[in-house]
Design an enzyme around this catalytic site. Structure first.
Site, short mmCIF file in Angstrom:
data_model
loop_
_atom_site.label_atom_id
_atom_site.label_comp_id
_atom_site.label_asym_id
_atom_site.label_seq_id
_atom_site.Cartn_x
_atom_site.Cartn_y
_atom_site.Cartn_z
N LYS A 199 0.82 -1.22 0.00
CA LYS A 199 0.00 0.00 0.00
C LYS A 199 0.85 1.26 0.00
CE LYS A 199 -4.26 -1.83 1.92
NZ LYS A 199 -5.23 -1.80 2.99
N LYS A 255 -12.16 -5.04 -3.10
CA LYS A 255 -13.08 -3.92 -3.36
C LYS A 255 -12.42 -2.87 -4.24
CE LYS A 255 -14.60 -4.04 1.42
NZ LYS A 255 -14.27 -3.46 2.71
N LYS A 273 -5.80 -11.11 -5.76
CA LYS A 273 -6.88 -11.29 -4.77
C LYS A 273 -8.13 -10.52 -5.19
CE LYS A 273 -6.96 -8.64 -1.05
NZ LYS A 273 -6.77 -7.98 0.24
P1 TYM Z 1 -10.45 -6.26 5.42
O1 TYM Z 1 -11.59 -5.32 5.69
O2 TYM Z 1 -9.47 -5.89 4.37
O3 TYM Z 1 -11.02 -7.68 5.06
C1 TYM Z 1 -11.99 -8.31 5.88
C2 TYM Z 1 -11.78 -9.81 5.90
O4 TYM Z 1 -11.95 -10.36 4.60
C3 TYM Z 1 -10.83 -11.18 4.27
N1 TYM Z 1 -10.63 -11.11 2.81
C4 TYM Z 1 -10.63 -12.18 2.00
N2 TYM Z 1 -10.77 -13.50 2.24
C5 TYM Z 1 -10.75 -14.34 1.18
N3 TYM Z 1 -10.57 -13.92 -0.11
C6 TYM Z 1 -10.42 -12.61 -0.40
N4 TYM Z 1 -10.26 -12.21 -1.65
C7 TYM Z 1 -10.44 -11.67 0.69
N5 TYM Z 1 -10.34 -10.32 0.76
C8 TYM Z 1 -10.45 -9.99 2.06
C9 TYM Z 1 -9.68 -10.56 5.03
O5 TYM Z 1 -8.62 -11.48 5.21
C10 TYM Z 1 -10.36 -10.21 6.33
O6 TYM Z 1 -10.44 -11.33 7.18
N6 TYM Z 1 -7.33 -5.25 9.19
C11 TYM Z 1 -8.52 -5.98 8.81
C12 TYM Z 1 -9.70 -5.62 9.71
C13 TYM Z 1 -9.40 -5.79 11.15
C14 TYM Z 1 -9.36 -7.02 11.87
C15 TYM Z 1 -9.06 -6.64 13.23
C16 TYM Z 1 -9.54 -8.35 11.50
C17 TYM Z 1 -9.15 -4.78 12.02
N7 TYM Z 1 -8.94 -5.30 13.28
C18 TYM Z 1 -8.93 -7.63 14.21
C19 TYM Z 1 -9.41 -9.33 12.50
C20 TYM Z 1 -9.11 -8.96 13.83
C21 TYM Z 1 -8.88 -5.66 7.38
O7 TYM Z 1 -8.49 -4.64 6.87
O8 TYM Z 1 -9.69 -6.57 6.78
#
Ligand code: TYM
Length: 328
Positions: A111, A195, A192
């Site tokens: 990023k 969004k 991957k």
């Molecule tokens: P975020 O919002 O980017 O993604 C949310 C969740 O979706 C999963 N994910 C996927 N899984 C499978 N295939 C994909 N293409 C795919 N794209 C996204 C991500 O692995 C994630 O589980 N930092 C985190 C949010 C967060 C969090 C936390 C998660 C903040 N604090 C504490 C767990 C525990 C995030 O940006 O996820």
């Protein structure tokens, strides 16, 4: 009872990848663990957000959690920014995390390369994520592969703190399903599903129009050859569709390969489109009923009160261990 916790960022409508990688696992395990699911709005502002869009995305994400089958009786559901103890805890943890560790995180490297003027929040983001997790002594964190490194860092931070100041946190572990931990882009299956992808045809959003969803799947990039066979290296397109199918039907890869032996790619794509559309249809119809309901506010009020008590107690314990303030 062991605890399970996860969060998602309210940056736009979530994708089929988000659903399969994290929410679906929460739903499947909600009877087994004491469960916590929140909206990571503080994480969202590491990158500039439009104020009104952010607000509406937060509410929409809560409605989607419920529409996906998250049971408010079995989960604490809350908004990260409504609980200031996450950031308080994060600060103490930051002072126990090395700059080198954070600058080595793959997501930070990706990023920050894309944007010359990135915020320092983008660097420290995994520490806030560690705080989100260890504040509640979560044992398991359902995430996709892309967040595994961050959960492992949370583990390292918890272990280090325990060693330095005495037993304070449960050491968490990522909960990664067998399939679907990385759903790939439908147009470019080496990337991957995300969004923020430029080509919208590669990403399925949970609130996409159903006809468009079907078209996206039917138009998914497939590979040379004609066999429906799981081979991520040589057949990334078909393997991704198999992963989606397997995740949504709970069939095994072997079963799917047998079911579609000697069938055409187009027949398999139709079957994948059917299960995706079926899943999304159900989610959308309950989402539309939930979005403006008062129920959401009372769930969030309860979640905030409940989780604040836990995080506050952990913060006070940390202050005691570190020697902050005047003490008892
Ligand atoms: P975020 O919002 O980017 O993604 C949310 C969740 O979706 C999963 N994910 C996927 N899984 C499978 N295939 C994909 N293409 C795919 N794209 C996204 C991500 O692995 C994630 O589980 N930092 C985190 C949010 C967060 C969090 C936390 C998660 C903040 N604090 C504490 C767990 C525990 C995030 O940006 O996820």
């Amino acid at each position: 009872m062991k605890k399970m916790l996860t969060g998602l960022q309210p940056t736009g409508v979530i994708t089929l990848g988000n659903y399969i990688g994290s929410i679906k696992q929460m739903v499947e395990n909600q009877n087994k663990y004491d469960s916590y699911l929140f909206v990571a709005d503080m994480h969202a502002i590491t990158i500039a957000q439009d104020k009104d869009e952010l607000r509406s995305n937060i509410r929409s994400l809560i409605a989607l959690y419920l529409a996906c089958g998250i049971d408010p009786q079995k989960n604490k559901i809350y908004i990260q920014s409504e609980n200031e103890y996450h950031t308080n805890i994060s600060w103490i943890l930051e002072c126990n995390t090395y700059f080198g560790e954070l600058s080595r995180m793959t997501q930070f490297k990706d990023k920050s390369l894309k944007n010359v003027n990135f915020s320092s929040g983008l660097l420290t983001y995994p520490v806030l994520m560690a705080a989100d997790i260890i504040a509640y002594d979560a044992h398991y964190v359902p995430v996709g592969i892309d967040q595994k490194q961050h959960v492992e860092l949370a583990r390292d931070i918890a272990e280090r703190f325990n060693k330095k100041y005495g037993e304070t946190f449960v050491v968490p572990a990522p909960l990664i399903s067998d399939n679907g931990t990385k759903i790939m882009d439908l147009v470019d299956p080496t990337k991957k599903m995300s969004k923020s992808s430029e080509n919208k045809k590669g990403t399925i959003l949970l609130l996409d129009d159903l006809n468009i969803t079907r078209k996206k799947i039917m138009g998914a990039t497939t590979d040379s050859g004609a066999e429906i066979k799981f081979d991520e290296e040589n057949k990334p397109g078909i393997s991704n569709l198999i992963n989606i199918y397997v995740s949504l039907t709970d069939k095994s890869i072997k079963e799917v390969e047998i079911m579609f032996k000697n069938k055409k790619y187009s027949e398999f794509k139709t079957a994948v489109a059917d299960v995706v559309v079926e899943t999304i249809t159900k989610i959308q119809s309950s989402y539309n009923k939930l979005l403006n309901s008062k129920e959401i506010d009372s769930i969030l009020d309860d979640g905030r009160e409940y989780t604040k008590k836990i995080a506050k107690a952990k913060f006070e314990l940390m202050k005691e261990k570190v020697g902050l303030g005047r003490g008892e």
